[in-house]
Design an enzyme around this catalytic site. Sequence first.
Site, PDB file in Angstrom:
ATOM      1  N   GLU A 199    -108.814 -23.593 101.957  1.00 56.62           N
ATOM      2  CA  GLU A 199    -107.866 -24.549 102.523  1.00 56.62           C
ATOM      3  C   GLU A 199    -107.194 -23.941 103.749  1.00 56.62           C
ATOM      4  O   GLU A 199    -106.723 -22.805 103.705  1.00 56.62           O
ATOM      5  CB  GLU A 199    -106.810 -24.903 101.480  1.00 56.62           C
ATOM      6  N   ASP A 220    -105.920 -29.430 105.458  1.00 57.25           N
ATOM      7  CA  ASP A 220    -104.774 -29.963 104.731  1.00 57.25           C
ATOM      8  C   ASP A 220    -103.774 -30.613 105.675  1.00 57.25           C
ATOM      9  O   ASP A 220    -103.198 -29.958 106.547  1.00 57.25           O
ATOM     10  CB  ASP A 220    -104.104 -28.833 103.947  1.00 57.25           C
TER      11      ASP A 220
END
Length: 281
Positions: A199, A220
């Site tokens: 991420e 994200d």
Amino acid sequence: MIQPLPDLLIEPTVRAALAEDLGRAGDITAQACIDADAEMSVVFATRQSGVVAGLACARLAILALDPKASFEAVVEDGASVEAGAVLAKVTGNARAILSAERTALNLMGRLSGVATLTRAYVDQTQGTAARIVDTRKTTPGLRHLEKYAVRCGGGVNHRFGLDDAILIKDNHVAACGGVANALKRARAFAGHLTKVELEVDSLEQLREALPHGADVIMLDNFSPDDLKTAVALAGDKVVLEASGGVNLQTVRAIAQSGVQVISVGALTHSAPVLDIGLDAV
């Protein structure tokens, strides 16, 4: 056609739900009002339009209390239905049917709600290369059923648990001392069939991560413009997954950015229950 879950995977959940509802003495209302050998016929029918999932849960709930009952599914899981549609016809012991009613409706309504919301997201991405996937934001004890419902709605499953893929999130990166070290350690640990996902929360982090061999990079809370930039930067080096800020109003623009995957926690943590009822006939 959706591949149904085997009964042996569903039955423990159904029986646990029945035990919770039946309590210490069983359905005392049915015992008080209905003869032990009385029979009845009922139908499961929708009160609103949606996508069906969880018919096996209803069937197993009925059969657990009356193994001789007849349960005829009229539609299949994954079917789109209009309000008023009959989903299944049941004939059997009246006490058993009414005692199993709420468990059957709770599970089928919950799963059909997940399937219905998933279909709405999938419909918004038509004509793009993006696939809608779920997350681990599921109801404890119902993950296998809710992820099945996502498939019934046309979505795709993300990892089922912590043990089937490596997903390095921001706190893992912080604990490891940076993106490069986290990916290096993950690659050294992973088996040859284990995917590694990272991420990132900025284009700068994406640039840092690209040389280090992640299979998937999760973007994200990127804006649509930053998603497009990320797609251009990554090329065909890595699968890109958009996450965060996804709803039915934003998902189309996110899909049009060129990302391959869009993960949506709302599929399972915020899906409204589809209104389904049981009616005597």
